[in-house]
Design a protein around this motif. Structure first.
Motif, PDB file in Angstrom:
ATOM      1  N   GLU A 129       0.687  -1.208   0.094  1.00 10.37           N
ATOM      2  CA  GLU A 129       0.141  -0.034   0.186  1.00 10.37           C
ATOM      3  C   GLU A 129       0.758   1.357   0.083  1.00 10.37           C
ATOM      4  O   GLU A 129       0.697   2.309  -0.678  1.00 10.37           O
ATOM      5  N   ALA A 130       2.053   1.253   0.877  1.00  9.07           N
ATOM      6  CA  ALA A 130       2.856   2.325   0.698  1.00  9.07           C
ATOM      7  C   ALA A 130       3.314   2.548  -0.724  1.00  9.07           C
ATOM      8  O   ALA A 130       3.677   3.770  -1.164  1.00  9.07           O
ATOM      9  N   ILE A 131       3.742   1.478  -1.381  1.00  9.66           N
ATOM     10  CA  ILE A 131       4.325   1.559  -2.891  1.00  9.66           C
ATOM     11  C   ILE A 131       3.440   2.250  -3.575  1.00  9.66           C
ATOM     12  O   ILE A 131       3.733   2.943  -4.487  1.00  9.66           O
ATOM     13  N   HIS A 147       1.462   6.900  -6.753  1.00  9.77           N
ATOM     14  CA  HIS A 147       0.305   8.061  -7.045  1.00  9.77           C
ATOM     15  C   HIS A 147       0.965   9.221  -6.615  1.00  9.77           C
ATOM     16  O   HIS A 147       0.280  10.208  -6.918  1.00  9.77           O
ATOM     17  N   SER A 148       1.836   9.569  -5.629  1.00  6.26           N
ATOM     18  CA  SER A 148       2.661  10.617  -5.247  1.00  6.26           C
ATOM     19  C   SER A 148       3.419  11.460  -6.315  1.00  6.26           C
ATOM     20  O   SER A 148       3.470  12.646  -6.538  1.00  6.26           O
ATOM     21  N   VAL A 149       3.697  10.633  -7.522  1.00  4.97           N
ATOM     22  CA  VAL A 149       4.412  11.429  -8.366  1.00  4.97           C
ATOM     23  C   VAL A 149       3.523  11.954  -9.598  1.00  4.97           C
ATOM     24  O   VAL A 149       2.356  11.429  -9.746  1.00  4.97           O
ATOM     25  N   ILE A 166      -2.222   8.212 -13.288  1.00  3.01           N
ATOM     26  CA  ILE A 166      -3.898   8.380 -13.129  1.00  3.01           C
ATOM     27  C   ILE A 166      -4.342   7.192 -12.521  1.00  3.01           C
ATOM     28  O   ILE A 166      -5.039   7.107 -11.522  1.00  3.01           O
ATOM     29  N   ASP A 167      -3.840   5.951 -12.746  1.00  4.84           N
ATOM     30  CA  ASP A 167      -4.224   4.767 -12.215  1.00  4.84           C
ATOM     31  C   ASP A 167      -3.050   3.756 -12.217  1.00  4.84           C
ATOM     32  O   ASP A 167      -2.136   3.794 -13.084  1.00  4.84           O
ATOM     33  N   VAL A 168      -2.885   2.668 -11.291  1.00  4.26           N
ATOM     34  CA  VAL A 168      -2.042   1.677 -11.224  1.00  4.26           C
ATOM     35  C   VAL A 168      -2.844   0.248 -10.971  1.00  4.26           C
ATOM     36  O   VAL A 168      -3.603   0.178 -10.191  1.00  4.26           O
ATOM     37  N   THR A 218       9.514   9.529 -19.310  1.00  4.40           N
ATOM     38  CA  THR A 218       9.924  10.118 -18.269  1.00  4.40           C
ATOM     39  C   THR A 218       9.272   9.666 -17.039  1.00  4.40           C
ATOM     40  O   THR A 218       9.948   9.579 -15.735  1.00  4.40           O
ATOM     41  N   LEU A 219       7.883   9.174 -17.061  1.00  4.24           N
ATOM     42  CA  LEU A 219       7.238   8.901 -15.786  1.00  4.24           C
ATOM     43  C   LEU A 219       8.094   7.289 -15.461  1.00  4.24           C
ATOM     44  O   LEU A 219       8.387   7.031 -14.342  1.00  4.24           O
ATOM     45  N   ARG A 220       8.362   6.576 -16.340  1.00  2.00           N
ATOM     46  CA  ARG A 220       9.175   5.145 -16.085  1.00  2.00           C
ATOM     47  C   ARG A 220      10.370   5.406 -15.360  1.00  2.00           C
ATOM     48  O   ARG A 220      10.726   4.832 -14.318  1.00  2.00           O
ATOM     49  N   ALA A 221      11.006   6.212 -15.879  1.00  2.97           N
ATOM     50  CA  ALA A 221      12.344   6.583 -15.028  1.00  2.97           C
ATOM     51  C   ALA A 221      12.035   6.825 -13.675  1.00  2.97           C
ATOM     52  O   ALA A 221      12.803   6.647 -12.850  1.00  2.97           O
TER      53      ALA A 221
END
Length: 172
Positions: free
Chosen positions: A91-93, A98-100, A104-106, A136-139
């Protein structure tokens, strides 16, 4: 038959002694070590059932021992199933992802141990294309997972919309 079971017991005891040292290091060695335990108990069971049948004539000793061995092996099989490693807070992960700015969804989110202790993460991340690019998001997420959670092996599928498992697929 008794001589074969006794020889098998001796061989299993030797192999278990050799595997014990590394049984906490990797899942493969742990599996081999537990397999050795199962084989060793099987040999002991065969010997015990043979002695019981010879002394008492109670032929049900053989299937009773077989069922007990099966239950023992089944209970140990759970060790070999892929599960979330100890100390990993999924849950922390999820919250960190989502903090980045961008996700929008995981979904299709999985964390397990590759060896006994090395965590591995795979996930599909739906990205807000107006905010970030897939690369960029992946990195960013890979760096975050490494730095904050010490997860080295990360596979992320970045999507514009939810994939086929959850909706229409469009990978970016």
């Amino acid at each position: 038959m008794l001589a074969v079971a006794t020889l098998g017991l001796m061989v299993n005891l030797i192999s278990m002694r050799l595997l014990k040292a590394g049984s906490g290091q990797t899942l493969n060695v742990k599996g081999a070590y537990l397999e050795g335990w199962g084989d060793m108990l099987g040999s002991v069971g065969v010997i015990a059932a043979a002695v019981i049948i010879k002394v008492t004539g109670w032929t049900l000793a053989d299937p009773v021992v077989a069922v007990l061995l099966g239950l023992w092996v089944l209970s140990r099989a759970w060790v070999l199933l892929q599960g979330v490693p100890e100390g990993v807070d999924t849950e922390a992960i999820r919250q960190a992802i989502h903090s980045v700015n961008g996700p929008i969804d995981v979904h299709e989110f999985h964390v397990w141990a590759l060896a006994s202790t090395e965590p591995v993460l795979t996930a599909h991340v739906v990205a807000d294309q107006a905010v970030t690019t897939a690369d960029t998001l992946r990195a960013q997420l890979t760096d975050l997972l490494h730095e904050k959670f010490d997860i080295e092996r990360v596979t992320l599928q970045i999507e514009a919309t939810a994939c086929a498992c959850c909706g229409v697929s469009k990978i970016i």
